[in-house]
Design a protein around this motif. Structure first.
Motif, short mmCIF file in Angstrom:
data_model
loop_
_atom_site.label_atom_id
_atom_site.label_comp_id
_atom_site.label_asym_id
_atom_site.label_seq_id
_atom_site.Cartn_x
_atom_site.Cartn_y
_atom_site.Cartn_z
N LEU A 296 0.84 -1.20 0.00
CA LEU A 296 0.00 0.00 0.00
C LEU A 296 0.88 1.25 0.00
O LEU A 296 0.66 2.18 -0.78
CB LEU A 296 -0.91 -0.03 1.24
CG LEU A 296 -1.93 1.09 1.35
CD1 LEU A 296 -2.95 1.01 0.23
CD2 LEU A 296 -2.63 1.05 2.71
N GLN A 297 1.88 1.23 0.87
CA GLN A 297 2.77 2.40 0.98
C GLN A 297 3.59 2.58 -0.32
O GLN A 297 3.67 3.68 -0.86
CB GLN A 297 3.70 2.19 2.19
CG GLN A 297 4.07 3.47 2.91
CD GLN A 297 5.07 4.27 2.11
OE1 GLN A 297 5.97 3.70 1.48
NE2 GLN A 297 4.94 5.59 2.10
N GLU A 298 4.14 1.46 -0.83
CA GLU A 298 5.00 1.55 -2.02
C GLU A 298 4.23 2.01 -3.26
O GLU A 298 4.73 2.75 -4.08
CB GLU A 298 5.61 0.18 -2.35
CG GLU A 298 6.73 -0.24 -1.44
CD GLU A 298 7.24 -1.65 -1.76
OE1 GLU A 298 8.09 -2.12 -1.00
OE2 GLU A 298 6.81 -2.29 -2.76
N GLU A 299 2.99 1.54 -3.37
CA GLU A 299 2.28 1.75 -4.64
C GLU A 299 1.41 2.99 -4.67
O GLU A 299 1.08 3.49 -5.75
CB GLU A 299 1.44 0.50 -4.98
CG GLU A 299 2.33 -0.70 -5.27
CD GLU A 299 1.62 -1.86 -5.93
OE1 GLU A 299 0.37 -1.82 -6.03
OE2 GLU A 299 2.30 -2.81 -6.32
N CYS A 300 0.99 3.52 -3.49
CA CYS A 300 0.18 4.75 -3.54
C CYS A 300 0.50 5.73 -2.42
O CYS A 300 -0.16 6.76 -2.31
CB CYS A 300 -1.31 4.44 -3.59
SG CYS A 300 -1.97 3.82 -2.05
N GLY A 301 1.51 5.42 -1.60
CA GLY A 301 1.98 6.40 -0.60
C GLY A 301 1.15 6.46 0.67
O GLY A 301 1.45 7.27 1.55
N LEU A 302 0.14 5.59 0.82
CA LEU A 302 -0.73 5.67 2.00
C LEU A 302 -0.34 4.66 3.07
O LEU A 302 0.18 3.58 2.78
CB LEU A 302 -2.18 5.40 1.60
CG LEU A 302 -2.86 6.46 0.75
CD1 LEU A 302 -4.27 6.01 0.37
CD2 LEU A 302 -2.90 7.81 1.46
N GLU A 303 -0.68 5.04 4.32
CA GLU A 303 -0.58 4.12 5.45
C GLU A 303 -2.00 3.94 5.95
O GLU A 303 -2.79 4.90 5.94
CB GLU A 303 0.28 4.79 6.52
CG GLU A 303 0.77 3.88 7.60
CD GLU A 303 1.42 4.69 8.71
OE1 GLU A 303 1.17 4.38 9.87
OE2 GLU A 303 2.14 5.67 8.37
N ALA A 304 -2.33 2.72 6.38
CA ALA A 304 -3.69 2.48 6.89
C ALA A 304 -3.63 2.16 8.37
O ALA A 304 -2.92 1.24 8.78
CB ALA A 304 -4.33 1.32 6.15
N LYS A 305 -4.38 2.93 9.18
CA LYS A 305 -4.47 2.62 10.61
C LYS A 305 -5.42 1.46 10.82
O LYS A 305 -5.40 0.79 11.85
CB LYS A 305 -4.97 3.84 11.39
CG LYS A 305 -4.06 5.03 11.30
CD LYS A 305 -2.79 4.82 12.10
CE LYS A 305 -1.89 6.03 12.02
NZ LYS A 305 -0.49 5.69 12.34
N ASP A 306 -6.32 1.25 9.85
CA ASP A 306 -7.30 0.16 9.95
C ASP A 306 -7.21 -0.67 8.67
O ASP A 306 -7.85 -0.37 7.67
CB ASP A 306 -8.71 0.78 10.11
CG ASP A 306 -9.80 -0.27 10.16
OD1 ASP A 306 -9.48 -1.47 10.21
OD2 ASP A 306 -10.98 0.12 10.14
N LEU A 307 -6.36 -1.69 8.74
CA LEU A 307 -6.17 -2.60 7.60
C LEU A 307 -6.89 -3.89 7.94
O LEU A 307 -6.62 -4.48 8.99
CB LEU A 307 -4.68 -2.85 7.41
CG LEU A 307 -4.28 -3.67 6.19
CD1 LEU A 307 -4.44 -2.85 4.92
CD2 LEU A 307 -2.83 -4.13 6.32
N CYS A 308 -7.80 -4.32 7.10
CA CYS A 308 -8.65 -5.46 7.47
C CYS A 308 -8.61 -6.53 6.38
O CYS A 308 -8.93 -6.26 5.21
CB CYS A 308 -10.08 -4.95 7.68
SG CYS A 308 -11.14 -6.18 8.39
#
Ligand SMILES: Nc1[nH]c(=O)nc2c1ncn2[C@H]1C[C@H](O)[C@@H](COP(=O)(O)OP(=O)(O)OP(=O)(O)O)O1
Length: 173
Positions: A61-73
């Motif tokens: 997620l981080q590598e491909e669109c720069g986002l971090e998720a606090k809630d990854l399900c």
């Protein structure tokens, strides 16, 4: 002589989601290279040696669109049985409570879509069969059988969290 197929290759795919109901939006990426080039999909990739599936999902997620998720399900599994190449097992995640800015990567050009206007004609051919289940919030196991040209069989089963968790350690259709 019979040839034995290698075990399925393991992947993750992650769908960042914002809002709910008719305001729900999903971030998709237009794949710029490799498998699925030219198609819209969630973000994801191969499980690397020594990594857990959750680690892989956060990293991709981080590598491909720069986002971090606090809630990854972790919400589902796709078993792709293919006549023309190795089978794939893809672990599906939704990502909410997002931190950071969306950025284009070497691999993906990201764009938000409302869930009533998803670009199914420009996605993997089976996407329209299971994305609605994922977006409804159901947990699922889906099986697809492909020839080179077509998806010739599919089945989507609603499962509970215990079954999904079991599939993390024994990923088989
Ligand atoms: N038929 C299919 N339907 C689908 O929905 N997702 C698919 C699919 N076939 C592959 N995928 C997903 C799995 C994974 O998220 C992505 C393919 O991952 P990649 O090959 O791009 O892996 P990597 O990002 O590790 O690659 P590189 O960094 O280029 O080595 O496409």
């Amino acid at each position: 002589m019979t040839t034995t197929k290698p075990p399925p290759r393991l992947y993750t795919v992650i769908f960042p989601i914002e809002g709910s109901g008719s305001g729900q939006r999903v971030l998709l990426g237009l794949k710029k290279r490799g498998m699925g080039k030219g198609l819209w999909n969630g973000f994801g990739g191969k499980l690397e040696p020594g990594e857990t599936l959750d680690d892989c999902a956060h990293r991709e997620l981080q590598e491909e669109c720069g986002l971090e998720a606090k809630d990854l399900c972790y919400v589902g599994v796709l078993f792709m049985i293919c006549s023309h190449h190795d089978d794939l097992t893809i672990f599906v995640y939704t990502a909410r409570d997002l931190v950071g800015s969306v950025v284009e990567s070497d691999e993906m050009a990201p764009q938000w879509f409302t869930t009533d206007k998803l670009p199914y004609d420009g996605c993997h051919r089976e996407a329209r069969l299971w994305w609605p289940t994922m977006l409804n919030g159901s947990l699922f196991v889906a099986r697809f059988v492909f020839t080179q040209d077509d998806c010739i069989q599919h089945n989507i089963e609603h499962v509970d969290r215990a079954r999904l968790t079991q599939l993390l350690s024994q990923p088989g259709p």
